[in-house]
Scaffold this motif. Structure first.
Motif, PDB file in Angstrom:
ATOM      1  N   CYS A  16      38.795  46.394  27.617  1.00  0.00           N
ATOM      2  CA  CYS A  16      37.931  45.619  28.625  1.00  0.00           C
ATOM      3  C   CYS A  16      37.017  45.187  27.535  1.00  0.00           C
ATOM      4  CB  CYS A  16      37.806  46.616  30.010  1.00  0.00           C
ATOM      5  SG  CYS A  16      38.947  47.227  30.869  1.00  0.00           S
ATOM      6  N   VAL A  20      38.273  37.835  27.956  1.00  0.00           N
ATOM      7  CA  VAL A  20      38.817  37.551  28.802  1.00  0.00           C
ATOM      8  C   VAL A  20      38.799  36.389  29.404  1.00  0.00           C
ATOM      9  CG1 VAL A  20      40.290  37.934  31.160  1.00  0.00           C
ATOM     10  CG2 VAL A  20      39.362  40.225  29.045  1.00  0.00           C
ATOM     11  N   CYS A  51      33.765  44.509  30.029  1.00  0.00           N
ATOM     12  CA  CYS A  51      33.663  43.949  30.594  1.00  0.00           C
ATOM     13  C   CYS A  51      32.654  44.130  31.719  1.00  0.00           C
ATOM     14  CB  CYS A  51      35.474  43.753  30.889  1.00  0.00           C
ATOM     15  SG  CYS A  51      35.393  42.493  32.775  1.00  0.00           S
ATOM     16  N   VAL A  54      33.890  46.503  34.843  1.00  0.00           N
ATOM     17  CA  VAL A  54      34.397  47.877  34.340  1.00  0.00           C
ATOM     18  C   VAL A  54      33.720  48.910  35.170  1.00  0.00           C
ATOM     19  CG1 VAL A  54      34.727  49.865  32.607  1.00  0.00           C
ATOM     20  CG2 VAL A  54      35.709  47.780  32.221  1.00  0.00           C
ATOM     21  N   CYS A  61      38.688  49.695  35.693  1.00  0.00           N
ATOM     22  CA  CYS A  61      38.349  47.847  36.273  1.00  0.00           C
ATOM     23  C   CYS A  61      37.625  48.291  37.824  1.00  0.00           C
ATOM     24  CB  CYS A  61      39.818  47.378  36.364  1.00  0.00           C
ATOM     25  SG  CYS A  61      39.405  45.654  37.319  1.00  0.00           S
ATOM     26  N   PRO A  68      42.219  39.417  36.653  1.00  0.00           N
ATOM     27  CA  PRO A  68      42.794  38.053  36.025  1.00  0.00           C
ATOM     28  C   PRO A  68      43.908  38.544  35.560  1.00  0.00           C
ATOM     29  CG  PRO A  68      40.088  38.299  34.974  1.00  0.00           C
ATOM     30  CD  PRO A  68      40.370  39.995  35.778  1.00  0.00           C
ATOM     31  N   CYS A  71      44.600  40.036  32.130  1.00  0.00           N
ATOM     32  CA  CYS A  71      44.406  41.423  32.546  1.00  0.00           C
ATOM     33  C   CYS A  71      45.945  42.294  32.287  1.00  0.00           C
ATOM     34  CB  CYS A  71      43.516  41.840  33.390  1.00  0.00           C
ATOM     35  SG  CYS A  71      41.870  41.127  32.384  1.00  0.00           S
TER      36      CYS A  71
HETATM   37  S1  SF4 Z   1      40.738  44.698  33.252  1.00  0.00           S
HETATM   38 FE1  SF4 Z   1      39.074  44.356  34.661  1.00  0.00          FE
HETATM   39  S2  SF4 Z   1      37.811  45.256  33.652  1.00  0.00           S
HETATM   40 FE2  SF4 Z   1      38.994  45.142  32.315  1.00  0.00          FE
HETATM   41  S3  SF4 Z   1      38.695  43.428  31.301  1.00  0.00           S
HETATM   42 FE3  SF4 Z   1      39.709  43.133  33.080  1.00  0.00          FE
HETATM   43  S4  SF4 Z   1      39.027  41.912  34.765  1.00  0.00           S
HETATM   44 FE4  SF4 Z   1      37.589  43.315  33.118  1.00  0.00          FE
END
Ligand code: SF4
Length: 101
Positions: A16, A20, A51, A54, A61, A68, A71
């Motif tokens: 994270c 992304v 991110c 988080v 997450c 997304p 991810c």
């Molecule tokens: S899993 Fe969730 S917290 Fe991790 S990078 Fe993707 S959107 Fe962000």
């Protein structure tokens, strides 16, 4: 890396910290996203590189169900996951600030 070390429960959510890039089908609230100088629509990151989605209290997450597409495709324990975790551990051991792009 042992099997115990190779899961999300024993990781600082290093994936994270990666950039992304959002896809047209992603439905992410605008306050969680930004646009890079190159014009890419991406998840925003905090000043420490994580991110903004988080949950810092639990290091997971906060939008998991609607995360997304990029991810969703990230595979826990796959070679890329292991490689970025090793880079992160090495950087922390050396006290080098790590910025991932
Ligand atoms: S899993 Fe969730 S917290 Fe991790 S990078 Fe993707 S959107 Fe962000």
């Amino acid at each position: 890396m042992s099997a115990r070390d190779d899961d999300c429960a024993h990781c600082d959510a290093v994936c994270c910290r990666l950039t992304v890039v959002l896809q047209p089908e992603d439905r992410i609230p605008g306050y969680l996203t930004t646009t890079t100088s190159a014009g890419l629509h991406v998840m925003a990151r905090d000043e420490e590189g994580w991110c903004v989605a988080v949950d810092p209290a639990h290091m997971h997450c906060s939008i998991y169900e609607t995360r997304p597409e990029v991810c969703r495709r990230f595979v826990m324990g796959a070679p890329y996951c292991s490689a970025i975790r090793e880079d992160y551990s090495a950087s922390r051991a050396q006290g080098i600030p790590l910025v991932m792009y």
